[in-house]
Design a protein around this motif. Structure first.
Motif, PDB file in Angstrom:
ATOM      1  N   HIS A   1     -12.565  36.762  18.139  1.00  0.00           N
ATOM      2  CA  HIS A   1     -13.001  36.939  19.557  1.00  0.00           C
ATOM      3  C   HIS A   1     -12.752  38.311  20.165  1.00  0.00           C
ATOM      4  O   HIS A   1     -13.390  38.605  21.003  1.00  0.00           O
ATOM      5  CB  HIS A   1     -12.481  35.888  20.254  1.00  0.00           C
ATOM      6  CG  HIS A   1     -12.861  34.605  19.968  1.00  0.00           C
ATOM      7  ND1 HIS A   1     -14.139  34.060  20.315  1.00  0.00           N
ATOM      8  CD2 HIS A   1     -12.409  33.428  19.200  1.00  0.00           C
ATOM      9  CE1 HIS A   1     -14.301  32.896  19.681  1.00  0.00           C
ATOM     10  NE2 HIS A   1     -13.402  32.693  19.192  1.00  0.00           N
ATOM     11  N   TYR A   2     -11.867  39.168  19.804  1.00  0.00           N
ATOM     12  CA  TYR A   2     -11.131  40.253  20.640  1.00  0.00           C
ATOM     13  C   TYR A   2     -11.336  41.416  19.916  1.00  0.00           C
ATOM     14  O   TYR A   2     -11.134  42.473  20.533  1.00  0.00           O
ATOM     15  CB  TYR A   2      -9.836  39.980  21.042  1.00  0.00           C
ATOM     16  CG  TYR A   2      -9.751  38.581  22.035  1.00  0.00           C
ATOM     17  CD1 TYR A   2     -10.199  38.859  23.066  1.00  0.00           C
ATOM     18  CD2 TYR A   2      -9.066  37.560  21.544  1.00  0.00           C
ATOM     19  CE1 TYR A   2     -10.064  37.656  23.943  1.00  0.00           C
ATOM     20  CE2 TYR A   2      -8.877  36.169  22.408  1.00  0.00           C
ATOM     21  CZ  TYR A   2      -9.513  36.494  23.623  1.00  0.00           C
ATOM     22  OH  TYR A   2      -9.189  35.219  24.373  1.00  0.00           O
ATOM     23  N   MET A   3     -11.305  41.548  18.806  1.00  0.00           N
ATOM     24  CA  MET A   3     -11.204  42.844  18.024  1.00  0.00           C
ATOM     25  C   MET A   3     -12.205  43.860  18.514  1.00  0.00           C
ATOM     26  O   MET A   3     -12.184  44.989  18.650  1.00  0.00           O
ATOM     27  CB  MET A   3     -11.276  42.524  16.420  1.00  0.00           C
ATOM     28  CG  MET A   3     -11.108  43.982  15.644  1.00  0.00           C
ATOM     29  SD  MET A   3     -10.743  43.519  13.934  1.00  0.00           S
ATOM     30  CE  MET A   3     -12.496  42.791  13.351  1.00  0.00           C
ATOM     31  N   ASP A   4     -13.617  43.232  18.951  1.00  0.00           N
ATOM     32  CA  ASP A   4     -14.752  44.135  19.199  1.00  0.00           C
ATOM     33  C   ASP A   4     -15.200  43.857  20.547  1.00  0.00           C
ATOM     34  O   ASP A   4     -16.141  44.422  21.042  1.00  0.00           O
ATOM     35  CB  ASP A   4     -16.046  44.028  18.065  1.00  0.00           C
ATOM     36  CG  ASP A   4     -15.355  44.333  16.682  1.00  0.00           C
ATOM     37  OD1 ASP A   4     -14.739  45.587  16.630  1.00  0.00           O
ATOM     38  OD2 ASP A   4     -15.802  43.598  16.080  1.00  0.00           O
ATOM     39  N   SER A   5     -14.402  43.208  21.324  1.00  0.00           N
ATOM     40  CA  SER A   5     -14.677  42.743  22.683  1.00  0.00           C
ATOM     41  C   SER A   5     -14.597  43.573  23.806  1.00  0.00           C
ATOM     42  O   SER A   5     -15.211  43.621  24.751  1.00  0.00           O
ATOM     43  CB  SER A   5     -14.162  41.192  22.907  1.00  0.00           C
ATOM     44  OG  SER A   5     -12.828  41.460  23.220  1.00  0.00           O
ATOM     45  N   GLY A   6     -13.414  44.600  23.478  1.00  0.00           N
ATOM     46  CA  GLY A   6     -12.907  45.358  24.741  1.00  0.00           C
ATOM     47  C   GLY A   6     -12.192  44.909  25.444  1.00  0.00           C
ATOM     48  O   GLY A   6     -11.768  45.254  26.675  1.00  0.00           O
ATOM     49  N   ILE A   7     -11.729  43.508  25.428  1.00  0.00           N
ATOM     50  CA  ILE A   7     -10.762  42.627  26.072  1.00  0.00           C
ATOM     51  C   ILE A   7      -9.380  43.014  25.605  1.00  0.00           C
ATOM     52  O   ILE A   7      -8.926  42.948  24.442  1.00  0.00           O
ATOM     53  CB  ILE A   7     -11.015  41.166  26.258  1.00  0.00           C
ATOM     54  CG1 ILE A   7     -12.307  40.831  26.612  1.00  0.00           C
ATOM     55  CG2 ILE A   7      -9.673  40.643  26.701  1.00  0.00           C
ATOM     56  CD1 ILE A   7     -12.722  39.284  26.550  1.00  0.00           C
ATOM     57  N   PRO A   8      -8.572  43.577  26.753  1.00  0.00           N
ATOM     58  CA  PRO A   8      -7.070  43.835  26.087  1.00  0.00           C
ATOM     59  C   PRO A   8      -6.284  42.782  25.826  1.00  0.00           C
ATOM     60  O   PRO A   8      -6.276  41.750  26.103  1.00  0.00           O
ATOM     61  CB  PRO A   8      -6.575  44.653  27.205  1.00  0.00           C
ATOM     62  CG  PRO A   8      -7.388  44.122  28.351  1.00  0.00           C
ATOM     63  CD  PRO A   8      -8.572  43.926  27.983  1.00  0.00           C
ATOM     64  N   CYS A   9      -5.369  43.002  24.820  1.00  0.00           N
ATOM     65  CA  CYS A   9      -4.509  41.886  24.226  1.00  0.00           C
ATOM     66  C   CYS A   9      -3.155  42.285  23.966  1.00  0.00           C
ATOM     67  O   CYS A   9      -3.093  43.459  23.660  1.00  0.00           O
ATOM     68  CB  CYS A   9      -5.069  41.568  22.377  1.00  0.00           C
ATOM     69  SG  CYS A   9      -6.643  40.560  22.600  1.00  0.00           S
TER      70      CYS A   9
ATOM     71  N   ALA B   1     -12.829  32.342  25.317  1.00  0.00           N
ATOM     72  CA  ALA B   1     -12.332  33.584  25.131  1.00  0.00           C
ATOM     73  C   ALA B   1     -12.133  34.577  26.252  1.00  0.00           C
ATOM     74  O   ALA B   1     -10.963  35.306  26.195  1.00  0.00           O
ATOM     75  CB  ALA B   1     -12.426  34.152  23.821  1.00  0.00           C
ATOM     76  N   ALA B   2     -13.090  34.405  26.908  1.00  0.00           N
ATOM     77  CA  ALA B   2     -13.579  35.381  27.864  1.00  0.00           C
ATOM     78  C   ALA B   2     -12.182  35.330  29.147  1.00  0.00           C
ATOM     79  O   ALA B   2     -11.920  34.486  29.438  1.00  0.00           O
ATOM     80  CB  ALA B   2     -14.800  35.199  28.773  1.00  0.00           C
ATOM     81  N   CYS B   3     -11.780  36.858  29.156  1.00  0.00           N
ATOM     82  CA  CYS B   3     -10.701  36.831  30.438  1.00  0.00           C
ATOM     83  C   CYS B   3     -10.412  38.217  30.662  1.00  0.00           C
ATOM     84  O   CYS B   3     -11.174  39.289  30.023  1.00  0.00           O
ATOM     85  CB  CYS B   3      -9.531  36.318  29.816  1.00  0.00           C
ATOM     86  SG  CYS B   3      -8.888  37.100  28.275  1.00  0.00           S
ATOM     87  N   ASP B   4      -9.536  38.647  31.390  1.00  0.00           N
ATOM     88  CA  ASP B   4      -9.436  40.114  31.842  1.00  0.00           C
ATOM     89  C   ASP B   4      -8.194  40.553  30.793  1.00  0.00           C
ATOM     90  O   ASP B   4      -8.153  41.658  30.455  1.00  0.00           O
ATOM     91  CB  ASP B   4      -8.831  40.115  33.019  1.00  0.00           C
ATOM     92  CG  ASP B   4      -9.687  39.778  34.275  1.00  0.00           C
ATOM     93  OD1 ASP B   4     -10.890  40.398  33.967  1.00  0.00           O
ATOM     94  OD2 ASP B   4      -9.512  39.104  35.148  1.00  0.00           O
TER      95      ASP B   4
ATOM     96  N   CYS C   1      -5.604  35.902  32.680  1.00  0.00           N
ATOM     97  CA  CYS C   1      -4.950  35.920  31.660  1.00  0.00           C
ATOM     98  C   CYS C   1      -4.807  34.679  30.874  1.00  0.00           C
ATOM     99  O   CYS C   1      -4.317  33.521  31.472  1.00  0.00           O
ATOM    100  CB  CYS C   1      -3.413  36.416  32.048  1.00  0.00           C
ATOM    101  SG  CYS C   1      -2.405  36.525  30.697  1.00  0.00           S
ATOM    102  N   LYS C   2      -5.323  34.704  29.796  1.00  0.00           N
ATOM    103  CA  LYS C   2      -5.264  33.588  28.830  1.00  0.00           C
ATOM    104  C   LYS C   2      -4.196  33.480  27.897  1.00  0.00           C
ATOM    105  O   LYS C   2      -4.255  34.552  26.948  1.00  0.00           O
ATOM    106  CB  LYS C   2      -6.742  33.227  28.357  1.00  0.00           C
ATOM    107  CG  LYS C   2      -8.009  32.967  29.191  1.00  0.00           C
ATOM    108  CD  LYS C   2      -8.956  32.509  28.737  1.00  0.00           C
ATOM    109  CE  LYS C   2     -10.046  31.652  29.691  1.00  0.00           C
ATOM    110  NZ  LYS C   2     -11.292  31.222  29.017  1.00  0.00           N
ATOM    111  N   VAL C   3      -3.372  32.668  27.783  1.00  0.00           N
ATOM    112  CA  VAL C   3      -2.389  32.422  26.974  1.00  0.00           C
ATOM    113  C   VAL C   3      -2.789  31.464  25.711  1.00  0.00           C
ATOM    114  O   VAL C   3      -2.916  30.389  25.911  1.00  0.00           O
ATOM    115  CB  VAL C   3      -0.970  31.794  27.508  1.00  0.00           C
ATOM    116  CG1 VAL C   3       0.256  32.153  26.473  1.00  0.00           C
ATOM    117  CG2 VAL C   3      -0.565  32.974  28.884  1.00  0.00           C
ATOM    118  N   ILE C   4      -2.633  32.094  24.578  1.00  0.00           N
ATOM    119  CA  ILE C   4      -3.265  31.571  23.405  1.00  0.00           C
ATOM    120  C   ILE C   4      -2.671  31.411  22.100  1.00  0.00           C
ATOM    121  O   ILE C   4      -1.799  32.381  21.943  1.00  0.00           O
ATOM    122  CB  ILE C   4      -4.763  32.391  23.098  1.00  0.00           C
ATOM    123  CG1 ILE C   4      -5.720  32.312  24.071  1.00  0.00           C
ATOM    124  CG2 ILE C   4      -5.587  31.449  21.959  1.00  0.00           C
ATOM    125  CD1 ILE C   4      -6.890  33.107  23.918  1.00  0.00           C
ATOM    126  N   GLY C   5      -2.389  30.375  21.686  1.00  0.00           N
ATOM    127  CA  GLY C   5      -1.559  30.224  20.553  1.00  0.00           C
ATOM    128  C   GLY C   5      -1.215  28.665  20.054  1.00  0.00           C
ATOM    129  O   GLY C   5      -1.913  27.979  20.620  1.00  0.00           O
TER     130      GLY C   5
END
Length: 604
Positions: free
Chosen positions: A494-502, A467-470, A428-432
């Protein structure tokens, strides 16, 4: 002289010898080779024997041997590549014995420094022509030159000691004295002491600094296949007790006793005993752990991850119990240092105290200890394998390599296809933006007040690899009107079309919420992009922590179900059965180890 040259191959220590015959006229060097190969004395001896290869199954040490009769060209080059030299002399000719001291040994080791001299075996040929032994003349030479391993008197004519000659030559290469023992100082070399000390520490399974009878037998069986008989054990301890002041304590063998025993083996010509021990514990001829031992191959395909399995947990639990001397379920700095004393460096730096749960005394708790190991296996499995190798995993667990402690998970795409996962560790990456409160957020999960180290990315946008993570936790400050802009930008990039849940989290929820300057509110943004509604976090609102943790765990475990689940109607979302499933999933992940990896970002 006979010059033995070994050529190491990748899958063993020494598997090939080359024997070179020096031009010592009329001492019978060529006859020795011909007698060995033909098993009879040759009626006609050529000036120079042809190159010969002896297969492994007919040599004493089961090693292929290449024999070359030296022709008198480039002698210095051949010596450079030699592993052992047999200096041949005629037992009936005193002048050939004199040349050992005046010509042959200076030629072989004249310019060599202490510790790098080539081992030498003296070979007295034509013993059939002399009634007595030449050893009385040879002994002063052996005492003068410490590189001389042994002396063998033989006869090429009646085949006396021919096989023994080549056995001792091979033994000097396979089980060399030089890396282990200093014959001038009559003691083990420092590198050998370090290696044997590590072996002693690993074998001392209860950490009482003494090898008990049970531990000695376990060690004996591991290295040599069979335990010692009770009387043999007592005889060993008696020898150590008679020759050392502190080698035996509480009816067990101390480190000094263990070192003395190996010194005795070497002094009595039983180098193979110490080398068998060293090689069993992963050492090569330079007394370094081999790459094959420390870095066994482990294939990890794209989309797969690595985790510690039950064997890894079992080994690490035994290790924790061994070094937790006060049995307080935590490792003090001194206990942690002792645990890693068998490594050449300390693998866990001071930052570990900021990364894992600690005990009330600010020691690494048992839970924190396993968290760090699981994180290591997940993020850098090859370094993890190296550490397990140093700690003796293959030896103590009786496994071929430490890869048996690791499970390679199936590809994430297959998890998504089957809509279930067997993974127990998630990234889990915490980004902000800077100042959002990411450190406090992670500190809340650790349930302690130690400051966490921030890993800053000095850019407004993450690299794709970063950006890669679970699961991504996009965090903004509810009291800062510009904070959410960063999260929205990162999501779209990075995440809108990646399939990585946010999961979006609004921090500092105890403060007055400011209207965000983004084109839409965080709630509207999440609804538009089918993300769960923003969660609210505050260090003062502790009742929200478990809820956020559950959401992150659920999103990591079931990414394909996250958007569907989070758009269920209110009655479905509030139902007991739904949140029971979420909480249960989160609890399982927590028990097996939920690794939270920090990827902090800050604005310039």
């Amino acid at each position: 002289a006979l010059c033995f040259r070994a050529r190491p191959e990748a899958d063993s220590f020494m598997k090939y010898f080359s024997i070179l015959c020096f031009p010592a006229a009329k001492v019978g060097k060529t006859s020795l080779i011909m007698s060995l190969v033909g098993e009879e004395f040759p009626q006609q001896v050529p000036l120079r024997a042809e190159e010969i290869t002896i297969p492994a199954d007919v040599t004493p040490e089961k090693v292929p041997t290449h024999i070359v009769d030296y022709s008198g060209v480039c002698v210095s080059n051949d010596i450079i590549f030699a592993n052992v030299v047999c200096v041949v002399y005629d037992v009936t000719q005193e002048e050939t014995i004199d040349k050992i001291r005046t010509k042959w040994i200076p030629l072989v080791n004249g310019g060599a420094e202490k510790g790098s001299k080539i081992p030498i075996i003296l070979v007295g040929n034509k013993s059939d022509l002399r009634s007595g032994s030449s050893m009385e003349t040879i002994l002063p030479i052996m005492n003068q030159f410490s590189e001389i391993e042994t002396c063998v008197e033989c006869s090429a004519k009646n085949l006396k000691n021919i096989s023994e000659l080549f056995y001792y030559a091979q033994k000097a290469v396979l089980h060399p004295t030089a890396p282990l023992y200093d014959p001038e100082d009559k003691q083990l070399k420092p590198q050998c002491v370090r290696a044997l000390s590590r072996i002693f520490s690993i074998s001392d399974q209860d950490n009482d600094h003494i090898l008990s009878d049970a531990e000695l037998n376990c060690f004996q069986k591991l290295c040599f296949g069979n335990p010692l008989a009770p009387q043999a054990l007592e005889d060993v301890k008696t020898v150590v007790w008679k020759n050392t002041s502190d080698g035996v304590q509480d009816n067990g063998l101390t480190l000094n006793g263990f070192l003395f025993l190996n010194t005795l083996f070497i002094q009595r010509g039983r180098h193979e005993t110490t080398w068998t021990i060293l090689r069993k514990f992963g050492y090569d001829d330079t007394l370094e752990l081999t790459d094959d031992y420390l870095y066994p191959p482990l294939r990890v395909s794209v989309g797969c991850t690595t985790e510690l399995n039950h064997l890894g947990h079992q080994f690490l639990q035994k290790l924790f119990d061994k070094y937790d001397e006060d049995k307080d379920s935590a490792l003090s700095p001194a206990e942690l240092k002792n645990l890693f004393s068998v490594l050449p460096y300390m693998p866990w730096g001071p930052e570990v105290y900021s990364n894992v749960p600690l005990s009330d005394d600010n020691y690494i708790s048992q839970h924190g200890y396993f968290c760090q190991w699981m994180l290591s296996a997940y993020l850098d499995v090859h370094r993890c394998l190296e550490h397990l190798g140093h700690l003796g995993y293959p030896i103590l667990m009786e496994r071929e390599s430490q890869t048996s402690a690791i499970t390679v998970t199936r590809k994430k795409a297959l998890d998504l296809e089957k809509r279930q996962t067997q993974r127990t560790v998630f990234l889990c990456k915490v980004i902000g933006p800077r100042g959002t409160g990411k450190t406090d957020f992670l500190r809340a999960f650790l349930q302690r007040s130690t400051e966490l180290e921030e890993v800053d990315v000095e850019t407004e946008f993450l690299k794709a690899a970063d950006a890669a993570c679970d699961v991504a936790c996009l965090m903004y400050d509810v009291s800062d009107p510009d904070s959410f802009n960063y999260c929205a930008s990162i999501y779209k990039q990075h995440y809108m079309d990646s399939g990585i849940p946010c999961v979006v989290v609004g921090s500092k929820a105890d403060l007055i919420e400011a209207k965000q300057h983004h084109g839409m509110s965080p709630s509207e943004f999440c609804y538009k992009h089918r993300l769960p509604s923003p969660l609210r976090f505050s260090t003062l609102l502790t009742h929200t922590h478990t809820h956020i943790y559950s959401k992150l765990t659920w999103a990591a475990m079931y990414p394909c179900q996250t958007k569907i689940s989070l758009h269920l109607n209110g009655s479905d979302m509030s139902s007991t059965s739904f949140w029971l499933r979420v909480t249960l999933g989160a609890t399982i992940a927590a028990m097996l180890g939920f690794a939270l990896y920090r990827a902090f970002s800050r604005h310039k």
